[in-house]
Design an enzyme around this catalytic site. Structure first.
Site, PDB file in Angstrom:
ATOM      1  N   ASN A   1     -60.316  10.285  22.342  1.00  0.00           N
ATOM      2  CA  ASN A   1     -58.856  10.288  22.239  1.00  0.00           C
ATOM      3  C   ASN A   1     -58.268  11.679  22.480  1.00  0.00           C
ATOM      4  O   ASN A   1     -58.712  12.657  21.876  1.00  0.00           O
ATOM      5  CB  ASN A   1     -58.424   9.801  20.850  1.00  0.00           C
TER       6      ASN A   1
ATOM      7  N   LYS B   1     -33.823  29.373   7.685  1.00  0.00           N
ATOM      8  CA  LYS B   1     -35.153  29.943   7.846  1.00  0.00           C
ATOM      9  C   LYS B   1     -36.275  28.914   7.884  1.00  0.00           C
ATOM     10  O   LYS B   1     -37.206  29.036   8.680  1.00  0.00           O
ATOM     11  CB  LYS B   1     -35.411  30.972   6.735  1.00  0.00           C
TER      12      LYS B   1
ATOM     13  N   THR C   1     -42.960  10.187  42.070  1.00  0.00           N
ATOM     14  CA  THR C   1     -41.571  10.054  41.629  1.00  0.00           C
ATOM     15  C   THR C   1     -41.468   8.682  40.989  1.00  0.00           C
ATOM     16  O   THR C   1     -42.103   7.723  41.460  1.00  0.00           O
ATOM     17  CB  THR C   1     -40.565  10.167  42.790  1.00  0.00           C
ATOM     18  N   HIS C   2     -40.702   8.577  39.896  1.00  0.00           N
ATOM     19  CA  HIS C   2     -40.592   7.312  39.155  1.00  0.00           C
ATOM     20  C   HIS C   2     -41.962   6.810  38.677  1.00  0.00           C
ATOM     21  O   HIS C   2     -42.155   5.619  38.456  1.00  0.00           O
ATOM     22  CB  HIS C   2     -39.918   6.223  39.999  1.00  0.00           C
TER      23      HIS C   2
ATOM     24  N   SER D   1     -63.000   7.760  17.531  1.00  0.00           N
ATOM     25  CA  SER D   1     -62.404   6.698  16.718  1.00  0.00           C
ATOM     26  C   SER D   1     -63.290   6.426  15.514  1.00  0.00           C
ATOM     27  O   SER D   1     -64.525   6.517  15.591  1.00  0.00           O
ATOM     28  CB  SER D   1     -62.255   5.424  17.556  1.00  0.00           C
TER      29      SER D   1
ATOM     30  N   ASN E   1     -25.939  39.548   2.076  1.00  0.00           N
ATOM     31  CA  ASN E   1     -25.428  38.830   3.246  1.00  0.00           C
ATOM     32  C   ASN E   1     -25.800  39.527   4.558  1.00  0.00           C
ATOM     33  O   ASN E   1     -26.226  38.890   5.515  1.00  0.00           O
ATOM     34  CB  ASN E   1     -23.912  38.674   3.158  1.00  0.00           C
TER      35      ASN E   1
ATOM     36  N   SER F   1     -35.079  30.711  -2.755  1.00  0.00           N
ATOM     37  CA  SER F   1     -35.535  30.657  -1.361  1.00  0.00           C
ATOM     38  C   SER F   1     -36.828  31.422  -1.143  1.00  0.00           C
ATOM     39  O   SER F   1     -37.304  31.520  -0.009  1.00  0.00           O
ATOM     40  CB  SER F   1     -34.456  31.233  -0.441  1.00  0.00           C
TER      41      SER F   1
ATOM     42  N   GLU G   1     -51.601  14.632  22.355  1.00  0.00           N
ATOM     43  CA  GLU G   1     -50.663  13.740  21.677  1.00  0.00           C
ATOM     44  C   GLU G   1     -49.911  14.466  20.560  1.00  0.00           C
ATOM     45  O   GLU G   1     -48.708  14.236  20.348  1.00  0.00           O
ATOM     46  CB  GLU G   1     -51.404  12.527  21.125  1.00  0.00           C
TER      47      GLU G   1
ATOM     48  N   LYS H   1     -64.658   5.615  22.069  1.00  0.00           N
ATOM     49  CA  LYS H   1     -63.359   6.228  22.291  1.00  0.00           C
ATOM     50  C   LYS H   1     -63.433   7.756  22.358  1.00  0.00           C
ATOM     51  O   LYS H   1     -64.150   8.399  21.603  1.00  0.00           O
ATOM     52  CB  LYS H   1     -62.367   5.846  21.184  1.00  0.00           C
TER      53      LYS H   1
END
Length: 456
Positions: free
Chosen positions: A284, A324, A154-155, A276, A109, A22, A289, A282
């Site tokens: 972006n 971990k 809303t929505h 791009s 431990n 580990s 994102e 573009k």
């Protein structure tokens, strides 16, 4: 030599040895392992379990190893099984055979969970600081936009007018809860496992309270089996980080939408966008994102924590070695995500005109039109239907409510007077929403002051 190899013949299969190791993951616990070991050895010397001169020699050796690691004159040996093996081996090389006494009255431990708790406490405090910096970027931007009117949704449908500041402050209040959750997580994990040994404590006359105090733990864990098998704090932290990630993802989604050509509400600074490889026009929103995408990994890591622990019998099992890698990944990812988001917000350009334009075409003052009649003693349900008919009429003619003539209003109700235009003016709609938590400029300034008081 492996710490556990005393009664075993031969050596591990090469693939099994790699599988079992580990150190590539837990090497970042090296300074926490040294810190925990120093406190443990102090206690051993104080209790007479080892000689005080031996304890002093071991502590000096551990301090020397720490100095060498920081100065990069000593490198972690990646051939070691884990970080505990490396530290013990480095100590024996540094001071000789007396270094072998360091591991008296403890096990890997209880050692590993102590190391991990020490590490998470430090990282948790750092994450709180990142949350505060991000919150400050929100409040600073909000101060300049308490009267910048934008649609509240809303929505994902335009609903009522709010200010850009009011919208930003929603995320600032989420951050306050995130800070509170992180503080509570740190408080819950602040119990010392060391002294539980493998699972059943020890026959040595140890002083766990001394070690707890030396390491800054509030108390010792009350049951030795629980102490070595508990990973609640990892699940707890994974949950807190997932909520933070979800909040960051929601704002990322809005930044992506708002910066699109269809909205043009904002412009993300060039420091946080890319172009791009084929389309030269573009711009972006890649950082937003990526934050949105990385939130999925953090949430997935939380799921891994719960699935790992859900069927483990007491007490310790090697499965817990897997705790971990994913929690380190979540910690690293949330820190950079918070840093990037704070930078994006700090450098954001806001298009007030586009926001206001979106309000005008969305009939966001329709509720205020109904409220105008309610204040003249019309039942809300009747006022709602009258407003709805006027909205439909305006839609059919492709005009805004404020562009309807008074005669049209009076055909629906004689209660409409010239003052209806003042009542449905978007600035009035915003200014009059003074209820606690609302978007009125004075109320948003109060919210900003409250948040700044909490993060100072």
């Amino acid at each position: 030599m492996k710490l556990w190899s005393g009664m075993l013949d031969g050596s591990l299969d090469k693939d099994a040895e790699i599988f079992n190791s580990s150190i590539k993951i837990d090497k970042r616990l090296v300074f926490d392992d040294i810190t925990g070991s120093i406190a443990h050895v102090k206690m051993l010397g104080k209790q007479g379990i080892i000689g005080e001169d031996e304890a002093d020699k071991i502590i000096k050796g551990l301090n020397k190893i720490e100095e060498k690691l920081k100065a990069k004159t000593l490198e972690i040996d990646m051939a070691c099984e884990d970080i505990h093996t490396f530290v013990e081996g480095a100590l024996i090389s540094e001071i000789g055979e007396v270094g072998k006494k360091m591991h008296t009255a403890r096990s890997r431990n209880d050692q590993v969970t102590t190391d991990l708790k020490l590490y998470i406490k430090k990282e948790g405090l750092e994450i709180i600081n990142y949350l505060k910096i991000y919150s400050k970027s929100l409040t600073n931007l909000a101060k300049n936009h308490t009267e910048t009117i934008m649609p509240g949704y809303t929505h994902l449908q335009a609903a009522q007018p709010v200010s850009f500041a009011h919208h930003l402050m929603a995320y600032a209040f989420m951050n306050l809860r995130d800070i509170s959750r992180m503080e509570a997580c740190i408080k819950r994990l602040n119990e010392l496992p060391l002294g539980a040994c493998a699972l059943a404590g020890t026959t040595y006359d140890i002083d766990r309270d001394f070690v707890a105090n030396d390491l800054g733990f509030e108390r010792v864990m009350g049951n030795s089996m629980d102490a070595v098998s508990d990973r609640d704090y990892v699940m707890d932290l994974a949950s807190v980080l997932s909520i933070i990630a979800a909040h960051l993802s929601r704002l990322s989604e809005e930044l992506i939408i708002w910066s699109s050509p269809a909205y043009k509400f904002i412009e993300i600074d060039d420091k946080f966008i890319t172009g791009s490889s084929i389309m030269p026009q573009k711009k972006n929103p890649d950082m937003a994102e990526l934050i949105r995408g990385k939130s999925a990994r953090i949430i997935g890591n939380m799921n891994q924590a719960f699935v790992m622990m859900k069927a483990l019998p007491l007490s310790y099992a090697k499965d817990m070695q897997e705790d971990k890698e994913f929690i380190f990944d979540s910690i690293d990812t949330i820190k950079i995500s918070l840093k990037i988001m704070a930078g994006q917000i700090k450098s954001l350009s806001v298009n007030k005109e586009k926001m206001l334009e979106a309000c005008k075409v969305g009939f966001l003052n329709a509720t205020d039109l109904a409220d105008y009649l309610v204040k003249k003693q019309v039942a809300f349900r009747d006022a709602h239907h009258i407003a709805a008919r006027l909205v439909k009429y305006a839609i059919e003619r492709n005009i805004a409510l404020e562009d309807l003539d008074l005669e049209t209003y009076k055909k629906e109700s004689d209660l409409f007077q010239e003052d209806v235009y003042e009542a449905i003016d978007l600035k009035t709609c915003l200014k009059n929403r003074k209820s606690q938590g609302g978007p009125a400029p004075e109320e948003v300034l109060r919210q900003i002051a409250y948040v700044e008081g909490k993060i100072s």
